[in-house]
Structures are given as C-alpha cells and as structure tokens.
Design a protein around this motif. Structure first.
Motif, PDB file in Angstrom:
ATOM      1  N   THR A   1       0.829  -1.203   0.000  1.00 47.16           N
ATOM      2  CA  THR A   1       0.000   0.000   0.000  1.00 47.16           C
ATOM      3  C   THR A   1       0.859   1.247   0.000  1.00 47.16           C
ATOM      4  OG1 THR A   1      -1.631  -1.233   1.303  1.00 47.16           O
ATOM      5  CG2 THR A   1      -1.937   1.142   1.134  1.00 47.16           C
ATOM      6  N   ARG A   2       1.922   1.250   0.786  1.00 41.40           N
ATOM      7  CA  ARG A   2       2.827   2.400   0.802  1.00 41.40           C
ATOM      8  C   ARG A   2       3.490   2.598  -0.553  1.00 41.40           C
ATOM      9  NH1 ARG A   2       5.514   1.287   6.821  1.00 41.40           N
ATOM     10  NH2 ARG A   2       3.930   2.451   8.014  1.00 41.40           N
ATOM     11  N   ARG A   3       3.834   1.499  -1.216  1.00 42.12           N
ATOM     12  CA  ARG A   3       4.437   1.602  -2.547  1.00 42.12           C
ATOM     13  C   ARG A   3       3.425   2.156  -3.550  1.00 42.12           C
ATOM     14  NH1 ARG A   3       7.979   3.351  -5.724  1.00 42.12           N
ATOM     15  NH2 ARG A   3       8.312   2.154  -7.639  1.00 42.12           N
ATOM     16  N   PHE A   4       2.185   1.706  -3.466  1.00 40.07           N
ATOM     17  CA  PHE A   4       1.138   2.224  -4.357  1.00 40.07           C
ATOM     18  C   PHE A   4       0.957   3.722  -4.147  1.00 40.07           C
ATOM     19  CE2 PHE A   4      -3.342   3.354  -5.059  1.00 40.07           C
ATOM     20  CZ  PHE A   4      -3.473   3.006  -6.398  1.00 40.07           C
ATOM     21  N   GLU A   5       0.974   4.157  -2.891  1.00 35.21           N
ATOM     22  CA  GLU A   5       0.829   5.587  -2.599  1.00 35.21           C
ATOM     23  C   GLU A   5       1.973   6.387  -3.217  1.00 35.21           C
ATOM     24  OE1 GLU A   5       1.387   9.398  -0.855  1.00 35.21           O
ATOM     25  OE2 GLU A   5       2.753   7.713  -0.480  1.00 35.21           O
ATOM     26  N   GLU A   6       3.169   5.851  -3.161  1.00 39.64           N
ATOM     27  CA  GLU A   6       4.333   6.549  -3.715  1.00 39.64           C
ATOM     28  C   GLU A   6       4.210   6.758  -5.226  1.00 39.64           C
ATOM     29  OE1 GLU A   6       7.796   4.369  -2.693  1.00 39.64           O
ATOM     30  OE2 GLU A   6       7.759   4.917  -0.565  1.00 39.64           O
ATOM     31  N   ILE A   7       3.801   5.719  -5.938  1.00 44.62           N
ATOM     32  CA  ILE A   7       3.790   5.805  -7.407  1.00 44.62           C
ATOM     33  C   ILE A   7       2.559   6.548  -7.933  1.00 44.62           C
ATOM     34  CG2 ILE A   7       5.160   3.700  -7.643  1.00 44.62           C
ATOM     35  CD1 ILE A   7       2.672   2.175  -8.334  1.00 44.62           C
ATOM     36  N   THR A   8       1.542   6.759  -7.083  1.00 45.34           N
ATOM     37  CA  THR A   8       0.352   7.486  -7.516  1.00 45.34           C
ATOM     38  C   THR A   8       0.277   8.882  -6.915  1.00 45.34           C
ATOM     39  OG1 THR A   8      -0.976   6.545  -5.708  1.00 45.34           O
ATOM     40  CG2 THR A   8      -0.965   5.356  -7.816  1.00 45.34           C
ATOM     41  N   ARG A   9       1.258   9.271  -6.124  1.00 45.04           N
ATOM     42  CA  ARG A   9       1.224  10.543  -5.410  1.00 45.04           C
ATOM     43  C   ARG A   9       1.299  11.723  -6.366  1.00 45.04           C
ATOM     44  NH1 ARG A   9       6.115  10.951  -1.614  1.00 45.04           N
ATOM     45  NH2 ARG A   9       5.054   9.162  -0.642  1.00 45.04           N
ATOM     46  N   SER A  10       0.421  12.695  -6.144  1.00 46.43           N
ATOM     47  CA  SER A  10       0.455  13.912  -6.956  1.00 46.43           C
ATOM     48  C   SER A  10       0.458  15.163  -6.083  1.00 46.43           C
ATOM     49  CB  SER A  10      -0.762  13.959  -7.897  1.00 46.43           C
ATOM     50  OG  SER A  10      -1.970  13.931  -7.164  1.00 46.43           O
ATOM     51  N   GLY A  11       0.432  14.968  -4.781  1.00 47.12           N
ATOM     52  CA  GLY A  11       0.444  16.083  -3.836  1.00 47.12           C
ATOM     53  C   GLY A  11       1.294  15.730  -2.643  1.00 47.12           C
ATOM     54  N   PRO A  12       0.981  16.276  -1.473  1.00 53.91           N
ATOM     55  CA  PRO A  12       1.738  15.932  -0.260  1.00 53.91           C
ATOM     56  C   PRO A  12       1.644  14.440   0.031  1.00 53.91           C
ATOM     57  CG  PRO A  12       0.358  17.867   0.102  1.00 53.91           C
ATOM     58  CD  PRO A  12      -0.054  17.301  -1.219  1.00 53.91           C
ATOM     59  N   PRO A  13       2.684  13.860   0.631  1.00 56.03           N
ATOM     60  CA  PRO A  13       2.649  12.422   0.930  1.00 56.03           C
ATOM     61  C   PRO A  13       1.550  12.069   1.927  1.00 56.03           C
ATOM     62  CG  PRO A  13       4.544  13.463   1.967  1.00 56.03           C
ATOM     63  CD  PRO A  13       3.946  14.480   1.053  1.00 56.03           C
ATOM     64  N   LEU A  14       0.980  10.898   1.738  1.00 55.80           N
ATOM     65  CA  LEU A  14      -0.043  10.360   2.638  1.00 55.80           C
ATOM     66  C   LEU A  14       0.622   9.347   3.557  1.00 55.80           C
ATOM     67  CD1 LEU A  14      -3.034   9.788   3.498  1.00 55.80           C
ATOM     68  CD2 LEU A  14      -3.107   8.118   1.614  1.00 55.80           C
ATOM     69  N   GLN A  15       0.590   9.596   4.853  1.00 56.70           N
ATOM     70  CA  GLN A  15       1.121   8.629   5.806  1.00 56.70           C
ATOM     71  C   GLN A  15       0.173   7.433   5.863  1.00 56.70           C
ATOM     72  OE1 GLN A  15       1.245   9.976   9.869  1.00 56.70           O
ATOM     73  NE2 GLN A  15       2.177   8.097  10.644  1.00 56.70           N
ATOM     74  N   ILE A  16       0.728   6.219   5.838  1.00 58.29           N
ATOM     75  CA  ILE A  16      -0.090   5.016   5.866  1.00 58.29           C
ATOM     76  C   ILE A  16       0.398   4.102   6.976  1.00 58.29           C
ATOM     77  CG2 ILE A  16      -0.874   2.988   4.578  1.00 58.29           C
ATOM     78  CD1 ILE A  16      -0.408   4.568   2.019  1.00 58.29           C
ATOM     79  N   VAL A  17      -0.517   3.669   7.824  1.00 55.92           N
ATOM     80  CA  VAL A  17      -0.201   2.728   8.891  1.00 55.92           C
ATOM     81  C   VAL A  17      -1.257   1.631   8.895  1.00 55.92           C
ATOM     82  CG1 VAL A  17       0.924   4.471  10.325  1.00 55.92           C
ATOM     83  CG2 VAL A  17      -1.518   4.029  10.618  1.00 55.92           C
ATOM     84  N   SER A  18      -0.913   0.494   9.466  1.00 61.84           N
ATOM     85  CA  SER A  18      -1.872  -0.575   9.714  1.00 61.84           C
ATOM     86  C   SER A  18      -2.156  -0.618  11.207  1.00 61.84           C
ATOM     87  CB  SER A  18      -1.325  -1.931   9.249  1.00 61.84           C
ATOM     88  OG  SER A  18      -1.534  -2.109   7.868  1.00 61.84           O
ATOM     89  N   ALA A  19      -3.418  -0.554  11.553  1.00 58.15           N
ATOM     90  CA  ALA A  19      -3.797  -0.549  12.959  1.00 58.15           C
ATOM     91  C   ALA A  19      -3.417  -1.868  13.627  1.00 58.15           C
ATOM     92  CB  ALA A  19      -5.291  -0.309  13.100  1.00 58.15           C
ATOM     93  N   TYR A  20      -3.023  -1.790  14.886  1.00 57.69           N
ATOM     94  CA  TYR A  20      -2.798  -2.985  15.695  1.00 57.69           C
ATOM     95  C   TYR A  20      -3.255  -2.691  17.112  1.00 57.69           C
ATOM     96  CZ  TYR A  20       1.554  -0.539  17.068  1.00 57.69           C
ATOM     97  OH  TYR A  20       2.485   0.388  17.522  1.00 57.69           O
ATOM     98  N   ASP A  21      -3.568  -3.732  17.850  1.00 58.30           N
ATOM     99  CA  ASP A  21      -4.008  -3.580  19.226  1.00 58.30           C
ATOM    100  C   ASP A  21      -2.892  -2.915  20.028  1.00 58.30           C
ATOM    101  OD1 ASP A  21      -6.041  -5.054  18.150  1.00 58.30           O
ATOM    102  OD2 ASP A  21      -5.900  -6.733  19.545  1.00 58.30           O
ATOM    103  N   GLY A  22      -3.152  -1.720  20.551  1.00 63.17           N
ATOM    104  CA  GLY A  22      -2.143  -0.988  21.300  1.00 63.17           C
ATOM    105  C   GLY A  22      -1.603   0.226  20.563  1.00 63.17           C
ATOM    106  N   LEU A  23      -1.902   0.360  19.267  1.00 67.47           N
ATOM    107  CA  LEU A  23      -1.427   1.501  18.504  1.00 67.47           C
ATOM    108  C   LEU A  23      -2.044   2.799  19.035  1.00 67.47           C
ATOM    109  CD1 LEU A  23      -0.044   2.805  15.954  1.00 67.47           C
ATOM    110  CD2 LEU A  23      -2.184   2.319  14.733  1.00 67.47           C
ATOM    111  N   GLU A  24      -1.247   3.871  19.064  1.00 70.91           N
ATOM    112  CA  GLU A  24      -1.741   5.196  19.389  1.00 70.91           C
ATOM    113  C   GLU A  24      -1.395   6.149  18.251  1.00 70.91           C
ATOM    114  OE1 GLU A  24      -0.396   6.590  23.158  1.00 70.91           O
ATOM    115  OE2 GLU A  24      -1.473   5.050  24.304  1.00 70.91           O
ATOM    116  N   LEU A  25      -2.347   6.937  17.812  1.00 73.09           N
ATOM    117  CA  LEU A  25      -2.158   7.944  16.763  1.00 73.09           C
ATOM    118  C   LEU A  25      -2.658   9.285  17.273  1.00 73.09           C
ATOM    119  CD1 LEU A  25      -3.412   6.080  13.546  1.00 73.09           C
ATOM    120  CD2 LEU A  25      -1.032   6.499  14.195  1.00 73.09           C
ATOM    121  N   THR A  26      -1.893  10.336  17.040  1.00 72.48           N
ATOM    122  CA  THR A  26      -2.271  11.679  17.488  1.00 72.48           C
ATOM    123  C   THR A  26      -2.533  12.576  16.296  1.00 72.48           C
ATOM    124  OG1 THR A  26      -0.952  11.438  19.511  1.00 72.48           O
ATOM    125  CG2 THR A  26      -1.577  13.668  18.861  1.00 72.48           C
ATOM    126  N   ALA A  27      -3.678  13.228  16.307  1.00 74.84           N
ATOM    127  CA  ALA A  27      -4.020  14.182  15.245  1.00 74.84           C
ATOM    128  C   ALA A  27      -3.455  15.558  15.571  1.00 74.84           C
ATOM    129  CB  ALA A  27      -5.530  14.251  15.098  1.00 74.84           C
TER     130      ALA A  27
END
Length: 319
Positions: free
Chosen positions: A293-319
């Motif tokens: 998925t990260r590779r697909f985002e790289e080759i299709t990117r036309s603007g700012p990069p999109l951060q991509i993560v896979s959720a897991y039990d215990g993950l924390e993300l801050t907006a």
C-alpha cells in the motif's frame, strides 16, 4: 485528539496459535546468529531495531474497538467489539469504582463482532457510571438487549448497574457531543453502517469501517471524498485486497487498501489507518499489504505524501 486501538480485526476475533509463535521465534533466533547478543541491552536493541514488526509483535486479534482521547472529561469510544474488554479493564484500573465516569460510544452498526465486547466492558457493572450509546440504527437498543438475553448470556441487560442510554442520531446531521462536533454518514454494508467525522480544535478524525466502495459509483465516491476532506486521520476499512474486493468478495460490505489510498489522496487526508483486518491474514500478510500500500501511494502521489499505517491492538495515533 489521540486514538488508541483496542481491537482491529474484522468479522471475528482471532488468537495467535502455537505454530505462529514458534515461527516468530525461529525467525528471530535465526537472525540473532553471530550477533553476540550476550546482554539484555543488546537483545533489546536487536528486537526493537532489527526485527520487523510482524516478527517482534502482532497486529492483534480483538475485534473493533477504538478509544478517542480528548481534552474533555468524558470518554469517547468507537464500537464495542471484543477489544472493549481490555479497554474497560484499563478504565477500571485508572478510575476505580469510586469515581463515576461518562462514556460516549459511537456504533458503526450492530453486527455481532462490533457489540460482542459490551457484556465484558467492566464500566457497565459499576453504579454511577453513565454509558451513552450513539448510533443511527432503529434497532440499536434492541440489539444490545437481545445479546444479553437468555440463553445467550447469563447477565440480563436489566441487571447492569450503570446508567445506560441510547441516542438515535440522524445521518448527515452534525451534533455537539462531549465537546466534539460529530457527523454520521451512511455507508454501504449489509444492514447499513455509519461512519463518523469528528472535529475539535481545528483537528479532524474520521472513523469509517464496514463500508464497501463501488469503483464505478462516482456520486458515492465524491460524497466520501467530501466526508474525508482534510482529515488528520481516517480509520478505514481495508479488509480486502482490491482483486478480492471487486470479484469473489464483492457485495460483502468491505473495502480495500487501494480504494482507501485513492479516496484519502483525493480528500487531502494526512494519515490513512488501515483497519478491520481480514481474520484469515496472519501478521506477515498484513505487513506485506502495508508495504504494498505504501508503494502504491508513492507511485500514484500527486500532492503531499499520505502517511499510511496498519492498525494494531495498542497503537496510538495523534491528530
């Protein structure tokens, strides 16, 4: 706003098996050969820096449950899959029975994998606690009561000690709840599901699981691009690979990693969090999908990069 993930699997909870753990150990020990790992510090450094996440850890096995940590004094939760059990225990450990709390729960839908944790969510057994369950389904309350009725469960809904309330929301209507602006959106899923756009203090999080996206439905696509518009984090149902999503598993009510990237790129999203993992996928497969998925985002990117993560039990993300 901060997201904590307590359950990230779709359809049914799973557990690591003995053969899977053995495989991780063999991979880790094989990589340690010749490294001179003769102190705990060296071993810890090797584990933390030289092993991939799918070897040193796990994406987990609990079904859907996410905790949204805000600056307010009320708690916000998305879905009550089996991950609600460890979340409830963590809340009980932190606040204890003598300090009543209010919990706002936003339900995507009432399929079993999203409500099965409710009978094991410790705060519902504590007098003084207030649980407000928000959703858009007319059967919202009936589904929770039926799950606890005999012969399915030994503790009837009427025996719960907390105050339980149900709030029927209107799709597309923005409401102020627990200091947050929350807008639900109808999604394509058997029996319907609803995503939630949550905004506060200039930040935006979208929780969108159990949602199928038809690649040829341009009107629906445009509506989701607007729903995701400029979000800091989109938690997205990326259960299937694209080939499965449009062929053998079409009309199963879920989406793919590729569709998630395309929608988030078009909407100017900062972070795509892939969620509701296929229960048949092991850690190695989920990690491979993440890299693809990260590779697909790289080759299709036309603007700012999109951060991509896979959720897991215990993950924390801050907006």
């Amino acid at each position: 706003m901060k997201l904590r993930f307590w359950g990230t699997r779709g359809s049914i909870p799973i557990a690591l098996t003995a053969p899977a753990i053995r495989g991780k150990l063999i991979t880790a020990l094989s990589g340690a050969i010749g490294r001179g790992l003769d102190t705990p510090e060296k071993i810890a450094h090797y584990v933390d820096n030289d092993l991939s996440f799918d070897v040193r850890g796990t994406f987990g096995g609990h079904s859907s449950c996410v905790d949204l940590v805000t600056t307010g004094d009320e708690h916000v939760i998305f879905d009550l899959g089996s991950g609600a059990r460890p979340l409830g225990q963590a809340m009980l450990d932190r606040y204890g029975p003598a300090s009543p709390q209010t919990y706002h729960v936003f339900m995507s839908h009432v399929h079993w994998d999203h409500i099965m944790g409710f009978p094991f969510f410790a705060p519902v057994y504590i007098p003084g606690n207030r649980i407000v369950i928000h959703g858009c389904h007319d059967v919202l309350e009936a589904a929770f009561r039926r799950q606890q009725a005999a012969p399915s469960f030994p503790v009837d809904f009427s025996q719960l000690a907390a105050t339980i309330e149900f709030d029927l929301m209107v799709p597309g209507k923005r409401q102020r709840i627990a200091g947050l602006d929350v807008t639900p959106k109808l999604q394509r899923h058997e029996g319907d599901s609803y995503g939630y756009r949550v905004e506060a203090n200039g930040k935006c999080i979208v929780y969108s699981t159990d949602s199928e996206h038809k690649v040829d439905d341009h009107e629906e696509r445009a509506s989701f691009v607007e729903f995701f518009r400029d979000a800091d984090i989109v938690v997205f149902d990326a259960m299937y690979a694209l080939a499965d999503a449009i062929s053998v598993k079409a009309d199963w009510g879920h989406s793919s990693n590729i569709v998630g990237v395309e929608l988030c790129q078009a909407a100017g999203v900062r972070c795509l969090c892939m969620y509701h993992h296929e229960p048949a996928y092991d850690d190695e497969r989920i990690a491979a999908v993440l890299q693809e998925t990260r590779r697909f985002e790289e080759i299709t990117r036309s603007g700012p990069p999109l951060q991509i993560v896979s959720a897991y039990d215990g993950l924390e993300l801050t907006a």
